[in-house]
Design a protein around this motif. Structure first.
Motif: not given
Length: 254
Positions: A110-115, A141-149
């Motif tokens: 199913g769906k996946a978001v962010g992390g 939400i004021g951040i970014g996908p920095f760790v997972i990028e």
């Protein structure tokens, strides 16, 4: 709600040399830090297990694979140190998956978001269904996908990662994710388990030493992730303290 439900669940089952790891959480399979740490420890343990040659990673339920970080815990972050500590949980998990000497098959129902998208990206081979839409909503939400990028860009390229990140409000279809390479195979929901099981059995029949050497080659050039992902966690840990992020998280919870 019991403490077990608040922390989520993690179960590992074994069939011959295949280990199936299933995680779950009542809040759309999101990850509080405690569950992240448990999954990281389990991946590290299976990496050392000489009786295991292949890992299948899956989640509970039939609608959502993973909704990323726990918003409840994000709202409890009070300083940069706590913020870095929380987001380093994803850094440790991605590095554990990268360093694991067993090939990891993702089962995405199913769906996946962010992390959740980051975890999919760190799998070596992924089966998904037409319902497996994906989204990187962090900017909203004021951040970014920095760790997972690094994991996402490695799998689908910088251009597609940018498209997902900047369109933070927009779901990308499972077919889009398949075309970009996030998913290896797209199959109907009713066929998912058989497809995963058959592939895992075939893969586990190969020479385990060859599989381990192949894993090393697949992840060549990512050694710098040990430090980069923690640096990215620090960036996110600062941003999550902003008024923008606080207000956005509260709105999302509502």
């Amino acid at each position: 709600m019991s403490l077990e439900n608040l922390n989520g669940s993690l179960e590992t089952s074994f069939q011959n040399t295949i280990a199936t790891v299933q995680f779950g959480h009542p809040a759309s399979n999101s990850f509080p830090r405690e569950l992240l740490d448990r999954l990281t420890a389990e991946i590290n343990s299976l990496s050392r297990n000489k009786e295991v040659s292949v890992i299948v990673l899956k989640s509970e339920g039939d609608r959502v694979f993973c909704s990323g970080a726990s918003f409840d815990e994000l709202l409890l972050v009070e300083n940069e140190e706590q913020g870095t500590e929380f987001f380093s949980g994803f850094a440790h998990l991605l590095n554990a998956m990268r360093n694991c000497n067993k090939l990891i098959i993702g089962r995405v129902q199913g769906k996946a978001v962010g992390g959740g998208v980051g975890i999919i990206s760190a799998c070596d081979y992924v089966f998904a269904t037409p319902q497996s839409d994906v989204k990187l909503s962090e900017l909203a939400i004021g951040i970014g996908p920095f760790v997972i990028e690094p994991a996402v860009s490695r799998k689908i390229g910088k251009t597609a990662m940018t498209q997902m990140t900047l369109a933070a409000h927009e779901w990308k279809s499972a077919d889009w994710a398949f075309q970009k390479g996030l998913f290896s195979v797209l199959c109907e929901t009713g066929d998912l388990d058989n497809a995963v099981e058959n592939f895992a059995k075939k893969l586990s029949s190969y020479n385990p030493e060859a599989l381990q050497e192949m894993k090393k080659i697949i992840w060549e050039g990512t050694e710098q992730w040990e430090s980069i992902l923690i640096e990215r966690a620090n960036i996110t840990g600062k941003l999550v303290l902003s008024d923008f992020s606080r207000n956005a998280l509260l709105q999302f919870k509502k």
